[in-house]
Structure formats: C-alpha cells, structure tokens
Design an enzyme around this catalytic site. Structure first.
Site, PDB file in Angstrom:
ATOM      1  N   LYS A 114     -11.654  -2.287   7.073  1.00 43.99           N
ATOM      2  CA  LYS A 114     -10.745  -3.187   7.765  1.00 43.99           C
ATOM      3  C   LYS A 114     -11.185  -3.364   9.215  1.00 43.99           C
ATOM      4  CE  LYS A 114      -8.596  -3.320   3.939  1.00 43.99           C
ATOM      5  NZ  LYS A 114      -7.500  -2.496   3.464  1.00 43.99           N
ATOM      6  N   ASP A 169      -1.323   6.381   6.591  1.00 43.75           N
ATOM      7  CA  ASP A 169      -2.363   5.448   6.148  1.00 43.75           C
ATOM      8  C   ASP A 169      -2.554   4.431   7.273  1.00 43.75           C
ATOM      9  OD1 ASP A 169      -3.954   3.478   5.125  1.00 43.75           O
ATOM     10  OD2 ASP A 169      -2.756   3.104   3.333  1.00 43.75           O
ATOM     11  N   TRP A 198       0.827  -1.218   0.000  1.00 43.56           N
ATOM     12  CA  TRP A 198       0.000   0.000   0.000  1.00 43.56           C
ATOM     13  C   TRP A 198       0.849   1.251   0.000  1.00 43.56           C
ATOM     14  CZ3 TRP A 198      -4.309  -1.114  -1.948  1.00 43.56           C
ATOM     15  CH2 TRP A 198      -4.959  -2.307  -1.645  1.00 43.56           C
TER      16      TRP A 198
HETATM   17  C1  LIG Z   1      -6.999  -2.020   2.162  1.00 48.24           C
HETATM   18  C2  LIG Z   1      -5.977  -0.953   2.283  1.00 48.24           C
HETATM   19  C3  LIG Z   1      -5.894   0.105   1.371  1.00 48.24           C
HETATM   20  C4  LIG Z   1      -6.783   0.205   0.153  1.00 48.24           C
HETATM   21  O1  LIG Z   1      -8.066   0.460   0.488  1.00 48.24           O
HETATM   22  P1  LIG Z   1      -9.232   0.602  -0.609  1.00 48.24           P
HETATM   23  O2  LIG Z   1     -10.368   1.004   0.254  1.00 48.24           O
HETATM   24  O3  LIG Z   1      -9.392  -0.714  -1.261  1.00 48.24           O
HETATM   25  O4  LIG Z   1      -8.831   1.668  -1.567  1.00 48.24           O
HETATM   26  C5  LIG Z   1      -4.947   1.081   1.593  1.00 48.24           C
HETATM   27  N1  LIG Z   1      -4.099   1.006   2.626  1.00 48.24           N
HETATM   28  C6  LIG Z   1      -4.142  -0.007   3.521  1.00 48.24           C
HETATM   29  C7  LIG Z   1      -3.176  -0.028   4.659  1.00 48.24           C
HETATM   30  C8  LIG Z   1      -5.077  -1.015   3.373  1.00 48.24           C
HETATM   31  O5  LIG Z   1      -5.120  -2.032   4.256  1.00 48.24           O
END
Ligand SMILES: *Cc1c(COP(=O)(O)O)cnc(C)c1O
Length: 360
Positions: free
Chosen positions: A195, A171, A101
């Site tokens: 998540k 993030d 990511w």
């Molecule tokens: C799942 C995830 C993403 C991507 O998320 P989307 O909602 O599919 O765009 C980005 N960063 C992390 C750390 C993730 O676990």
C-alpha cells in the site's frame, strides 16, 4: 516514457527516484556484479541491506528497543491468522469492526477461538470510526484488534482506543509511514508493504518482545510463529529479499525527505486539496464522515453510477488511472499514498472541476 498518475489502492505508486535507483542497480548492485534478486540471503551484502532497512525503519517510526521488526510474507491476510495463533492464550479476541479488513480478521479469529465485536460502524456502511470512549473490552480478552486506516471505505482513526491495559493489535497496512505513530500504544503492528512502502510480498510486523513469550496455540506451524522469525532475524527461511531491498530504498527516501512529520504535513496538504473540493462540489460527494476521513484513500461519487463510469473513463484518457472504488462501495476512490505527488492530486482536482462544469 509517460507515467500515469496512479491512484491504485494497492499495489500502489512508489517514489520515482526509488524505481530509478532500483533500475540502475538491477544488473549490478553497487559493484558486486549481481542483482539483489540473485543474491543469497545469507550473504554479507544482503545482510547489510536488510540491516539497513530495519535500522532506517526503526529511526523513521521511533521504534523502541523492546520491539522487534520482522519482514515476513503472506500479506495482511496471513496476519489475520498469525495474530490469534500467537496471542490467543485464553482463546478470546476483541475486534473493532470498521470495514472489510477488520471483518476478515474477525472471521479468521473465529477459526481459533472466541471473537467478540466490541464496536462496529457497519450500521452506516462503515462510513465512520465508531466512538471509542467507552469500549466494552472483555475482561478475558487476549488482545483488542483494530484496523487503523480502512482502505476500502476511506476512514482512519484520529486517536487510538483505550483498551484498559489489553494488548492492542493494529492492522496499519494502508496508513503505515504516512504519519508518525506512537508504537508504544500497541503490542503488535502489521502492514502489508504494497500500500504505502514497497512491493507486494513483504509484510512488516512490529511486535513488543514480551509477546514473543506467549506460547502459540498447539499446532501452529513453525513458519507462523513470531518468535521463530524474531529469533532468526527474519531469516528462518528465505525472506522476501528483493522486496525488503525496495522497502529499504523507500525508507531512505522518507528519511531524505524529512521523515514522517514532513510526510504527514505533505499528506494533509494533498488530502485537503481533494476534500475541500468535494465539500464545495455540486456534483461529487465524499462518502465518509468528516471526522473519520482518511489521508490515504479518498472515496467519493456522483449521484449516478453511469456518470461515475463516464468520469473514470474520461479520467483514464487524461492519465488518471485506477480510480474505481472497491466493488463493495462503488463510486470512486483516489488512493493518494506518500509517493503520489501533490501535482497529481492538484491535476485530478482540476480535471474533476472541468467534469463538474460539463455535467452539472
Ligand atoms: C490490503 C489490505 C489487507 C490485505 O492485504 P493482503 O496483502 O492482500 O493480504 C489487509 N488490511 C488492510 C488494511 C489492507 O489495506
């Protein structure tokens, strides 16, 4: 009805009590005679739902008054673009690459300016968080980007980098609300809800209000400007209304269960069950360096990919599902987010022990 133990990395398990409440309120939300899904986002009753969600999140995470909370759409992936579009004054971003990511975020930043990789753990398949003590932060960097918990590789920062006064962007998609977090260390935190906090379709952004004064890059679409969302209370356009309601129920569930200190203690207990077993096992091995282990995503494998497949097939029959590791890592991954009960982790470990006895 029989619910499985769902170890999916996302969309992921939600608290059963939240799902039950949502089901009970599906046709008639608290006597208003309609579902939250059918409500105008401009109605008083919906305003009270989103206000309560924001207030509860502020309380849970101790979000200071000079930070705005936004409920957006577009997932973490849209944030990979919104961050440079809104913060790249000098068109320079520094990136710490700890996995898939962070790499995606870096790739996206290259669309808008210069992106520097100032640390990386790619040399050992992203199995650790790099040393952050002497980060070579670029003097002209507009911000430093990090990814708190690496969902795919199962690593997590144990302390945050010293970014020498630069804006730190995090993030936090897969660790959000799994433990307390010092919001003041960051200029901006974002998290896709699916998540650990709710259904897919909601992205939470927490942004320090001085960053809203940075002019976005020319051509930045209205809907991708943080200030537009902040000035309109996340209602410049239709927000992900039902998803925010579910997130709000999850925030209440967290508050009712002792908040994030209690959640952290619970998550540490759950993770220890499985990591301690992995350390002792002669068949299964954890794939991550001990000092970088995630509390949320536990990656492990046997010495043999065919045995991994057999393990997952047998596990599924016993009600343990979605254990397959990401295609870039292989093996298994047990995502044990807040809503995964400790009984689920304990049952999985018991099943792993039996499998080990049968196959060693
Ligand atoms: C799942 C995830 C993403 C991507 O998320 P989307 O909602 O599919 O765009 C980005 N960063 C992390 C750390 C993730 O676990």
């Amino acid at each position: 009805m029989k619910r499985i133990y769902n170890f999916s990395a996302g969309p992921a398990v939600l608290p059963e009590s939240v799902l039950r409440q949502a089901a009970a309120e599906m046709l008639d939300y608290q006597g208003h005679g309609l579902s939250v899904m059918e409500m105008s986002h401009r109605s008083k009753v919906y305003q009270s739902i989103i206000d309560a969600a924001e207030a509860d999140l502020r309380k849970l995470l101790n979000v200071p008054a000079n930070y705005k909370i936004l409920f957006l759409q577009g997932g973490g992936t849209t944030q990979f673009a919104m961050v440079p579009m809104n913060l790249m004054k000098n068109r320079v971003g520094d990136y710490i690459i700890t996995g898939h990511w962070a790499q995606k975020a870096y790739d996206e930043a290259l669309l808008f300016g210069k992106a520097n990789i100032i640390a990386s753990s790619k040399d050992d398949k992203f199995s650790y968080i790099p040393d952050l003590d002497n980060l070579n932060v670029s003097p002209d960097a507009d911000y430093v980007f990090m990814c708190d918990n690496n969902t795919i590789f199962g690593t997590k920062y144990k302390k945050y980098p010293d970014v020498k006064g630069k804006i730190l962007v995090n993030d936090a998609s897969s660790s959000f609300l799994s433990e307390p977090m010092d919001v003041t260390k960051f200029g901006l935190i974002f998290a896709g809800a699916q998540k650990n906090v709710g259904p897919a379709g909601v992205t939470i952004v927490i942004i320090r209000d001085d960053l809203l004064e940075i002019p976005p890059l020319p051509g930045t679409p209205t809907l991708l400007q943080y200030k537009v969302h902040a000035d309109n209370g996340s209602m410049y356009n239709t927000p992900p209304a039902y998803g925010v309601y579910i997130c709000g129920l999850v925030f209440k569930w967290l508050l009712d269960n002792g908040g994030l200190d209690a959640m952290q203690a619970y998550n540490e207990k759950k993770a220890a069950l499985i990591y301690d077993y992995l350390d002792a096992s002669k068949l299964f091995k954890g794939t991550v360096r001990h000092d970088s282990r995630s509390l949320m995503n536990v990656c492990f494998r046997t010495p043999d990919a065919a045995l991994d497949d057999l393990f997952m097939a047998e596990a599924k029959k016993q009600g343990f599902d979605n254990l397959k590791g990401h295609r870039s890592v292989g093996g298994m991954r047990a995502s044990i987010y807040n809503a995964m009960p400790i009984e689920g982790v304990a049952a999985l470990v018991e099943f792993m022990k039996k499998f080990e006895q049968a196959h060693i």
